[in-house]
Design a protein around this motif. Structure first.
Motif, PDB file in Angstrom:
ATOM      1  N   CYS A 130      -1.570   5.142   5.144  1.00 31.98           N
ATOM      2  CA  CYS A 130      -2.773   4.449   4.694  1.00 31.98           C
ATOM      3  C   CYS A 130      -3.744   4.152   5.837  1.00 31.98           C
ATOM      4  CB  CYS A 130      -2.396   3.165   3.966  1.00 31.98           C
ATOM      5  SG  CYS A 130      -1.553   3.468   2.388  1.00 31.98           S
ATOM      6  N   LYS A 151      -6.451   4.695   2.922  1.00 30.63           N
ATOM      7  CA  LYS A 151      -6.499   3.466   2.110  1.00 30.63           C
ATOM      8  C   LYS A 151      -7.902   3.245   1.559  1.00 30.63           C
ATOM      9  CE  LYS A 151      -5.358  -1.464   2.122  1.00 30.63           C
ATOM     10  NZ  LYS A 151      -6.541  -1.828   1.306  1.00 30.63           N
ATOM     11  N   CYS A 155       0.043   5.679   0.354  1.00 27.59           N
ATOM     12  CA  CYS A 155      -0.927   6.765   0.469  1.00 27.59           C
ATOM     13  C   CYS A 155      -0.185   8.076   0.711  1.00 27.59           C
ATOM     14  CB  CYS A 155      -1.892   6.506   1.623  1.00 27.59           C
ATOM     15  SG  CYS A 155      -2.812   4.945   1.516  1.00 27.59           S
ATOM     16  N   ASP A 174       0.824  -1.208   0.000  1.00 27.65           N
ATOM     17  CA  ASP A 174       0.000   0.000   0.000  1.00 27.65           C
ATOM     18  C   ASP A 174       0.860   1.262   0.000  1.00 27.65           C
ATOM     19  OD1 ASP A 174      -2.338  -1.501   0.097  1.00 27.65           O
ATOM     20  OD2 ASP A 174      -2.333  -1.567   2.291  1.00 27.65           O
TER      21      ASP A 174
END
Length: 368
Positions: free
Chosen positions: A88, A214, A81, A79
């Motif tokens: 996230c 997320k 972000c 992930d």
């Protein structure tokens, strides 16, 4: 002998004209940005620098040089972000957003910035304060007057959309100030949504807690918008309003924004207190961190205000005064200083703090 009439001195007239020409040249130099205002104010002893003359420069906003701070720090897999994997698990209301004040205004007349907002996005700024005007029936960006800080919708919004397409792990927070001509949020949204892809990317907050970063990105929501000034949109059902561009001060409180010098910013009793948006529980705390003197936005003040040491102290001081964690820190002259670095490092710390709190809560529950 009769007295002779004294003739006018040609030399005196020449000197007077020369002085006038110099003054006129300086005035035009200031107006059109050739001569920085700070050079004049320093020469007159009216500068806005801090008393210690501190300055940073060459930090996160240095335009991408070898020593510039890297916003993107995510691993190649997993992930991501807004440049950090740890972001996230944070909600937008838990993060610190490095924010450009009057991001559309980088032209020569009283500019707040020295380069366009598109470059600020590349440098890692994820908050934008943008003034929207209606000029001769046309929506555009401007700064209080249709001919100042002028940028076209048809240029800026497609550029923002392209940035989001090319950076699918990034979320932008845009706060629109309703300016000259008083366009309505519904009219602004009607135009924005015509740009391919923008409508699907725009988050529509229905109340309660904001989702995690997320969750936003999993839903392809990369754009959070607000507005202030103009028609009252405390209820999105009010005439001229839209839930896609809600009232900023419904969910946010901000500090004062008129500071004439660095000393005024350092006066935390007054510079950290809530100004607009006070009353009730709010999700966002917005700290204004720029100087607008009688001569306009100050570059020399930005060298101090945007430095890492000043930003860290200001955010900590405002937390001590108000009990609020900063969510937006807005600055002028984004290329100067270390704002992106400070925001990312603070977001790392907040994510770690949140993780420790969750772990502690789990252990306490499990122990019981």
């Amino acid at each position: 002998m009769p007295l002779q009439k004294r003739g006018k001195s040609k030399g005196c007239c020449f000197i007077g004209l020369a002085v006038f020409a110099v003054i006129l040249g300086v005035a035009f130099g200031i107006i059109f940005g050739v001569i920085p205002l700070d050079d004049i104010t320093s020469a007159l002893g009216l500068g806005t620098d801090n008393s210690d003359g501190s300055s940073s420069g060459g930090g996160s906003g240095s335009g991408g040089g070898e020593d510039s701070y890297q916003h993107m720090q995510c691993p190649e897999t997993g992930d991501c972000c807004n440049g950090l994997q740890s972001n996230c698990n944070l909600r937008p209301s838990e993060m610190l957003w490095p924010t450009v004040h009057n991001a559309m205004h980088d032209d020569l007349l009283g500019a707040n910035n020295e380069a366009p907002l598109e470059d600020a996005l590349k440098a890692g700024y994820r908050g934008m304060l943008l003034d929207v005007c209606q000029c001769d029936g046309v929506l555009k960006f401007c700064h209080g007057h249709c001919d100042i800080g002028n940028r076209e919708f048809d240029e800026v919004w497609p550029n923002i959309n392209t940035f989001l397409n090319e950076n699918p792990t990034e979320v932008l927070l845009i706060n629109i100030e309703i300016s000259s001509g008083s366009p309505t949020p519904s009219a602004i949204w009607a135009k924005i949504k015509t740009y391919d892809g923008i409508m699907k990317k725009t988050y529509n907050h229905s109340g309660g807690k904001y989702p995690t970063m997320k969750t936003l990105l999993d839903d392809n929501r990369q754009l959070i918008m607000f507005k202030h000034n103009g028609v009252d949109c405390s209820s999105s059902s009010n005439a001229g309003c839209t839930p896609r561009i809600p009232e900023f001060f419904n969910v946010a409180v901000e500090t004062p924004y008129t500071f004439e010098n660095v000393d005024a910013v350092e006066d935390t009793k007054n510079s950290c207190k809530g100004d607009r948006g006070t009353g009730g529980s709010k999700d966002f705390y917005h700290i204004n961190n720029f100087v607008t003197s009688m001569f306009g936005p100050s570059r020399s003040a930005a060298d101090t205000l945007n430095s890492k040491s000043f930003l860290e102290k200001r955010i900590a001081d405002c937390k001590a005064k108000t009990g609020w964690d900063a969510n937006l820190i807005s600055i002028d002259f984004w290329q100067r200083g270390d704002t992106v670095e400070v925001a990312q490092e603070m977001n790392k710390a907040r994510a770690n703090r949140r993780r420790r709190a969750l772990r502690s809560g789990f252990l306490n529950w499990f122990g019981e």
